[in-house]
Design an enzyme around this catalytic site. Structure first.
Site, short mmCIF file in Angstrom:
data_model
loop_
_atom_site.label_atom_id
_atom_site.label_comp_id
_atom_site.label_asym_id
_atom_site.label_seq_id
_atom_site.Cartn_x
_atom_site.Cartn_y
_atom_site.Cartn_z
N LYS A 20 -1.24 -2.52 3.82
CA LYS A 20 -0.18 -1.56 4.17
C LYS A 20 -0.74 -0.15 4.11
CE LYS A 20 0.43 0.20 -0.16
NZ LYS A 20 0.17 1.60 -0.56
N ASP B 287 4.58 -2.51 -5.30
CA ASP B 287 4.60 -2.67 -3.85
C ASP B 287 4.52 -4.13 -3.40
OD1 ASP B 287 1.99 -2.96 -4.61
OD2 ASP B 287 1.16 -1.47 -3.24
#
Length: 300
Positions: A8, A135
């Site tokens: 990401k 995350d």
């Protein structure tokens, strides 16, 4: 079962304040990209045994490994008594801010569910992911995701048109704890009453922190302290923007920097390694992934 664990980038990151639990309240936009690790998961062997192997000797094989902990927590939650063996092939650089370890852990959880047919409900899966890392939950969605709280409270957003992405990793990592400590200096202290679930999105203006209908500019509060300590990263970002990047930023607390370009724009070859990237730094030409692509490509 074979899976891809996609990296990401953060399209923006704002530190809102210091929470009573010692963590920082943030707002961020996550975006998955095509750069990925590979996992192979198999079952069988001594009861309750968990084994994680990796082609990178720097990755710890035992409980210090996030994939190992993911397997452990999932086995406990689902009362699974079988043996689990995970083989990990690393491509996402460690300590880069690209979420490699979290992506691997999330992929392991999703792989175990599909392999065994023993599924957590969404709420339990998100809660388990948050125990592993802030995350991790966003990797259960993929695409573009708003992260609130510590980053673990996630809201899937609509996808924007695809972009080419160049990731540059300088070969060194940035301590997340140090980055939060330095970037969070002067941040207001938040009270428990300010941290209710639903009201806080509008109260803290989560939607106003970032442009939601375009790719940039990406504003990351960590850049102030990270760029001051490593000015070569700030110089790289400036050069990427001057070379024609639509958006460029540090991802997470670093140390990787990314640049985005439209896929049809051939005037500037940002998707290739520019000549101004210092020798020895790694470059990863890749692209953004929509949620549909993420779901389709996750299971190899």
């Amino acid at each position: 079962m074979r899976l891809r664990a996609f990296a990401k980038i953060n399209l923006g990151l704002k530190i809102i304040g210091k929470r009573p639990d010692g963590y920082h309240q943030i707002r961020t936009l996550y975006q998955t990209i095509a750069l990925h690790d590979r996992l192979s998961i198999s079952l069988g062997g001594p009861p309750s045994a968990i084994r994680v192997e990796c082609d990178d000797p720097r990755v710890p094989p035992g409980p210090a490994n996030l994939v190992y902990r993911a397997c452990e927590l999932w086995s406990r939650a689902r009362r699974f008594r079988g043996a689990i063996h995970v083989r990990l092939e690393k491509k996402i650089p460690m300590g880069s801010g690209l979420g490699g370890a979290s992506a691997d852990a999330a992929a392991a959880l999703l792989g175990l569910e599909r392999l065994t047919g023993n599924h957590l409900n969404l709420e339990s899966r998100l809660r388990l992911g948050a125990q592993l890392g802030s995350d991790v939950p966003m990797f259960f969605w993929g695409g573009r995701v708003l992260g609130c709280g510590r980053g673990e409270e996630v809201y899937p957003l609509w996808d924007l048109p695809a972009r080419r992405c160049l990731v540059v990793f300088p070969g060194f990592s940035v301590s997340t704890a140090w980055a939060y400590r330095e970037a969070g200096r002067g941040a207001p202290s938040l009270q428990l009453t300010e941290m209710g679930k639903n009201p806080r999105i509008r109260r803290f203006g989560a939607w106003s922190h970032f442009p939601l209908s375009e790719w940039g500019p990406a504003e990351n509060d960590f850049e102030r302290v990270v760029f001051a300590r490593w000015p070569e990263l700030a110089q790289l970002k400036r050069r990427l923007i001057r070379a024609g990047a639509e958006s460029a930023s540090l991802t997470g607390s670093g140390s990787a920097v990314f640049a985005l370009r439209q896929p049809t724009d051939s005037a500037h070859q940002i998707h290739r390694a520019p000549s101004f990237v210092p020798a020895g730094w790694q470059t990863f030409p890749t692209r953004t992934l929509t949620r549909a692509e993420y779901e389709r490509l996750l299971f190899a």
